[in-house]
Enzyme design. Structure first.
Site, short mmCIF file in Angstrom:
data_model
loop_
_atom_site.label_atom_id
_atom_site.label_comp_id
_atom_site.label_asym_id
_atom_site.label_seq_id
_atom_site.Cartn_x
_atom_site.Cartn_y
_atom_site.Cartn_z
N ASP A 1 0.89 -1.16 0.00
CA ASP A 1 0.00 0.00 0.00
C ASP A 1 0.93 1.21 0.00
OD1 ASP A 1 -1.60 2.13 0.76
OD2 ASP A 1 -2.74 0.97 2.24
N ASP B 1 -6.63 -0.38 -1.50
CA ASP B 1 -5.54 0.56 -1.78
C ASP B 1 -4.18 -0.13 -1.90
OD1 ASP B 1 -5.23 -0.06 0.85
OD2 ASP B 1 -5.27 1.99 1.61
N GLN C 1 3.08 4.22 2.53
CA GLN C 1 2.59 3.68 3.82
C GLN C 1 3.26 2.37 4.25
OE1 GLN C 1 -1.84 3.43 4.57
NE2 GLN C 1 -1.40 1.27 4.77
N GLY D 1 18.11 -6.55 0.50
CA GLY D 1 18.23 -7.86 -0.14
C GLY D 1 16.95 -8.67 -0.19
N TYR E 1 0.71 1.11 15.02
CA TYR E 1 -0.20 0.94 13.89
C TYR E 1 0.27 1.76 12.69
CZ TYR E 1 -4.37 0.59 11.06
OH TYR E 1 -5.25 0.33 10.04
N LYS F 1 -3.16 -1.83 7.82
CA LYS F 1 -3.47 -3.25 7.98
C LYS F 1 -2.49 -4.08 7.15
CE LYS F 1 -6.14 -5.41 10.72
NZ LYS F 1 -5.47 -5.63 12.00
P1 13P Z 1 -4.94 0.20 4.91
O1 13P Z 1 -4.04 -0.68 5.73
O2 13P Z 1 -5.59 -0.56 3.81
O3 13P Z 1 -4.25 1.42 4.45
O4 13P Z 1 -6.13 0.66 5.85
C1 13P Z 1 -5.85 1.53 6.87
C2 13P Z 1 -7.00 1.83 7.73
O5 13P Z 1 -6.86 1.82 8.92
C3 13P Z 1 -8.29 2.16 7.16
O6 13P Z 1 -9.21 2.61 8.13
MG MG Z 2 -3.83 2.60 3.03
MG MG Z 3 -4.45 -1.48 2.26
#
Ligand code: 13P
Ligand code: MG
Ligand code: MG
Ligand code: 13P
Length: 373
Positions: free
Chosen positions: A11, A51, A93, A102, A230, A233
């Site tokens: 992402d 995304d 991100q 590597g 965090y 995801k």
């Molecule tokens: P992504 O990991 O897909 O960027 O989503 C992040 C998120 O917390 C959406 O609320």
């Molecule tokens: Mg995202």
């Molecule tokens: Mg994502």
């Protein structure tokens, strides 16, 4: 021939929050991979889910190849530059480290790879999921490879009668790869006992016990464990070979009709149903629902056919409707109980800090107070 299938996804920025990558960003990634593929890859295919951008590559360099990983890393870096130019949200991100060392494993991008002895006809599936984490595949893999109620091939096909071996990773362990091997059907209950906790125990690969061939490879990275906080995801990718000694494509797809609840959705912090969607679908409701796409291929001599879009079939419309109903039903209870992930899984430090400060305001009630209360 020995062939390696590698899928690396990241992402690296999105239009309108965490919805989908821009066309310019995708084109940049496509252009860089096409330009650098010569002499390195046999073929490649690039798509997005939510995304996340996934680069599927076929080559003869084996798993963990520095050149192949570098190609994906560089494509994501080039894409990130476009994301910055366009002011996309979350530019770069998933690129958690500054310098390529590597191998992209542990650097943010998700990786699923396997080296196979290519069959004369080699059907395989490439799954990508967004707004969820690697444990999302636990249930579908268990059902497809270990449950004859889902996969009649386990009782009908002599090639599958010996069952499958699952390699399961404890993804909470940050010191290294902590794995266990369990064989179905004999150790079914042990397998179930682990897979019921998809945040901690994740199927990493599945193998035929009849032939020793690898059937499935799943990305297992937990960004939280790499970054220590965090950052988004983990949005896992997966490769699954089908037919002959493996379940049929339809047996692998069938479990997704459940639209089972998985961790993810808004801020990566909720339980939401996993919705099967067409390739190149963005995200929407409540930064979700968590979505999964599936492209089917045949590969011959490393050359891929066009991708067939498994979840674009009309059958899945009613599953999507049901997933939407399940998602809205869960959302009716907001942050209460099962709607939000348990404390240990919440990826935002805000709530941990809040609870710490509230903890200091608790006091033990004295006898006299109790009488008065
Ligand atoms: P992504 O990991 O897909 O960027 O989503 C992040 C998120 O917390 C959406 O609320
Ligand atoms: Mg995202
Ligand atoms: Mg994502
Ligand atoms: P094949 O005979 O093409 O392997 O298909 C088996 C089947 O019926 C799949 O469900």
């Amino acid at each position: 021939m020995k062939l390696t299938l590698s899928v690396i996804k990241a992402d690296i920025g999105s239009i309108g929050g965490h919805i989908a990558p821009s066309r310019a960003l995708l084109e940049k990634v496509r252009a860089l991979v096409a330009e650098r593929a010569k002499g390195l890859l046999l073929d490649h295919y690039i798509s997005y889910t939510g995304d996340d951008i996934a680069i599927l590559m076929t080559h003869a360099r084996g798993t963990g190849s520095a050149e192949v990983h570098r190609l994906a890393w560089d494509a994501f870096l080039a894409g990130t530059a476009v994301a910055r130019e366009q002011g996309l949200y979350g530019a770069g991100q998933d690129l958690l480290k500054d310098a390529f060392a590597g191998n992209v494993t542990g650097m943010g991008p998700a990786v699923a790879e396997m080296t196979i002895e290519e069959r004369p006809n080699e059907p395989f599936l490439f799954f990508a999921a967004d707004k969820t984490d690697p444990g999302a595949y636990n249930l579908p893999l268990y059902l497809a490879f270990a449950d004859p109620m889902t996969t009649p091939g386990l009782i009908l096909s002599p090639k599958m009668a010996k069952g499958f071996r699952f390699v399961v990773m404890d993804v909470n362990c940050t010191e290294g790869d902590r794995v266990i091997e369990l064989s179905a059907p004999e150790e079914l209950y042990d397998l179930a006992a682990l897979l019921r906790d998809p945040e901690r125990y994740v199927v990493e690969s599945v193998w035929s016990r009849a032939t020793g061939e690898q059937a499935a490879a799943v990305a297992t990275s937990r960004l939280h464990n790499i970054a220590g906080k965090y950052t988004g995801k983990d949005d896992p990718v997966m490769l699954v070979r089908t037919q002959m000694n493996f379940p049929a494509t339809g047996e692998i797809l069938a479990p997704y009709a459940t639209a089972h609840f998985v961790a993810g959705g808004m801020r990566g912090s909720h339980n939401m149903p996993l919705m099967p969607v067409a390739l190149d679908t963005g995200t929407s409701y409540f930064d979700g629902p968590p979505l999964v796409s599936c492209a089917a291929f045949a590969v011959h001599g490393g050359r891929l056919t066009e991708a067939l879009d498994c979840f674009a079939h009309p059958f899945w419309d009613s599953v999507r409707d049901r997933a939407a109903e399940k998602g809205m039903e869960m959302r009716r209870q907001g942050f209460f109980g099962a709607a939000m992930l348990p404390m240990g899984e919440l990826e935002y430090t805000g709530i941990t800090e809040k609870l710490k400060s509230l903890d200091g305001r608790f006091h033990m009630r004295k006898e006299a107070e109790r009488a008065a209360a």
